[in-house]
Design an enzyme around this catalytic site. Structure first.
Site, PDB file in Angstrom:
ATOM      1  CB  CYS A   1     -27.694 -11.196  41.111  1.00 14.50           C
ATOM      2  SG  CYS A   1     -28.329 -10.549  42.578  1.00 14.50           S
TER       3      CYS A   1
ATOM      4  CB  ALA B   1     -31.539  -9.945  45.125  1.00 20.12           C
TER       5      ALA B   1
ATOM      6  CE1 TYR C   1     -26.372  -5.488  47.890  1.00 19.97           C
ATOM      7  CE2 TYR C   1     -26.992  -7.628  48.381  1.00 19.97           C
ATOM      8  CZ  TYR C   1     -26.473  -6.751  47.824  1.00 19.97           C
ATOM      9  OH  TYR C   1     -25.460  -7.230  46.955  1.00 19.97           O
TER      10      TYR C   1
ATOM     11  CB  SER D   1     -28.743 -20.062  47.105  1.00 17.62           C
ATOM     12  OG  SER D   1     -28.407 -18.949  48.174  1.00 17.62           O
ATOM     13  N   PRO D   2     -30.872 -17.862  46.185  1.00 13.59           N
ATOM     14  CG  PRO D   2     -31.426 -16.202  47.263  1.00 13.59           C
ATOM     15  CD  PRO D   2     -31.248 -17.728  47.248  1.00 13.59           C
TER      16      PRO D   2
ATOM     17  CG  LEU E   1     -17.436 -21.785  49.826  1.00 11.19           C
ATOM     18  CD1 LEU E   1     -16.121 -21.423  50.672  1.00 11.19           C
ATOM     19  CD2 LEU E   1     -17.164 -21.695  48.410  1.00 11.19           C
TER      20      LEU E   1
ATOM     21  CD  GLN F   1     -32.417 -12.904  48.422  1.00  7.16           C
ATOM     22  OE1 GLN F   1     -31.909 -12.253  47.448  1.00  7.16           O
ATOM     23  NE2 GLN F   1     -31.808 -13.521  49.423  1.00  7.16           N
TER      24      GLN F   1
END
Length: 363
Positions: free
Chosen positions: A25, A57, A181, A22-23, A300, A99
């Site tokens: 940051c 992102a 966002y 998963s992206p 999770l 992403q």
């Protein structure tokens, strides 16, 4: 063969398994430029055997960054290092994805370990933009409402970023329409109080995302997949909800989107989110069943058994792991061992590969 290790074809791209990074940051860029941290961070997950690795992102414009330390793809100069990273990922048999994101009113904030709330302009901050001029939270900056020209710029920025993504060697694009966002801000009536063609009824609030999808597909090749991450619900009365997400997913399916990455929340700082193992899987399952589009489950998911059960029960088509991949970059290799699957290890690590694959659980 456990579902977790079945290949998945997305247009002309085939994932070797259903495990997706998963992206996440990293808040480690300078002026949007990737560096050796990103090479090692993303490259380690490729060595670890993930089928698809989605880069964090990545801002389509300087003002679209969450923090001053976010990655960017708003200029051609960003491309060479991204090419280097993607070449390494591809050489390990993983698929590199990105992403594309615009932080909207949640932009110009401090990275988690440097501060809280808005970054002052004299410390590198800037004026964020949004559907209106309401701040996300009291400590966040007050945004400037986008006018028609500003919206056109956002759309053009996504288009240009998609074109650069192709040059940089990415094989998958995910459009970030979640977590409060910009694109999510337009979807939700809680953050979108506009009275023009981009506000009000459902068909107006989804307009910006659909226009971004359209211009992305103009430059993104037919043989490459396009994903959209949605926050399926705001978890707040009167906000964006699962019914609207399902309706939107059906439209996206007709506009060239191949998979919906089903997350939740992020648009209301006080939302009562029932966080727990697999708490978002229900949304991936519903959209998959009702729309007939591929979905990704995230949130999770921490064990091979949990990931396998989600896929085996038909609740999603891929699983996306974030924090678990921070803890264990080689999660797919150990998941294969736990599930009794023979997978190829990197030649450099072959001598450490457990030989008794059938003895599940022994590392």
């Amino acid at each position: 063969m456990p579902k977790l290790f079945e290949p998945l074809a997305l247009r002309g791209v085939t994932l070797k398994n259903r495990i997706v990074v998963s992206p996440m940051c990293q808040y480690s860029a300078v002026d949007g430029f990737a560096n050796d941290w990103h090479l090692v961070h993303l490259g380690s997950r490729a060595v670890g055997g993930a089928g698809l690795i989605i880069q964090e992102a990545t801002a389509v414009s300087p003002e679209g960054r969450i923090t001053p330390e976010d990655l960017g793809i708003w200029q051609d100069e960003h491309i060479p290092m991204l090419q280097r990273i993607n070449a390494f990922i591809t050489a390990q048999g993983s698929v590199p994805g990105v992403q594309l994101a615009h932080a909207g009113r949640k932009a110009s904030t401090f990275s988690p370990w440097t501060g809280d709330g808005a970054v002052p302009t004299d410390q590198g901050g800037w004026l964020p933009v949004g559907p209106g001029d309401d701040a996300f939270a009291p400590t966040y900056p007050t945004p400037q409402a986008l006018d028609a020209a500003g919206i056109e710029k956002v759309i053009a920025d996504f288009r240009a970023a998609a074109q650069r993504s192709l040059t940089a060697g990415f094989q998958v694009i995910e459009l970030h329409a979640a977590h409060g966002y910009l694109l999510h801000e337009f979807l939700s009536p809680l953050s979108n109080q506009r009275t023009d063609e981009y506000g009000g009824p459902f068909e107006n609030r989804v307009r910006l995302l659909l226009e971004v999808v359209a211009v992305t597909r103009e430059v993104w090749p037919e043989e490459l997949p396009l994903l959209v991450r949605l926050s399926v619900t705001d978890w707040t009365e009167g906000g964006w909800n699962a019914d609207e997400s399902t309706q939107l997913a059906a439209i996206l399916k007709t506009r060239g989107v191949d998979l919906i990455d089903c997350s939740t929340g992020g648009n209301v700082p006080t939302a009562p989110i029932p966080v727990g193992p697999g708490y978002q899987v229900q949304f991936a399952e519903r959209i998959r069943e009702e729309v007939g589009i591929l979905t990704g489950a995230v949130g999770l998911i921490t064990t091979p058994a949990e990931a396998e059960a989600i896929l085996a029960n038909g609740q999603a088509d891929v699983v996306l792991l974030a924090r678990e991949f921070l803890r264990e970059p080689y999660f797919p290799l150990f998941a294969a061992q736990d599930l009794g699957v023979e997978v190829q290890w990197p030649a450099q690590y072959e001598r450490a590969k457990p030989r008794a694959v059938a003895a599940a659980g022994s590392r």
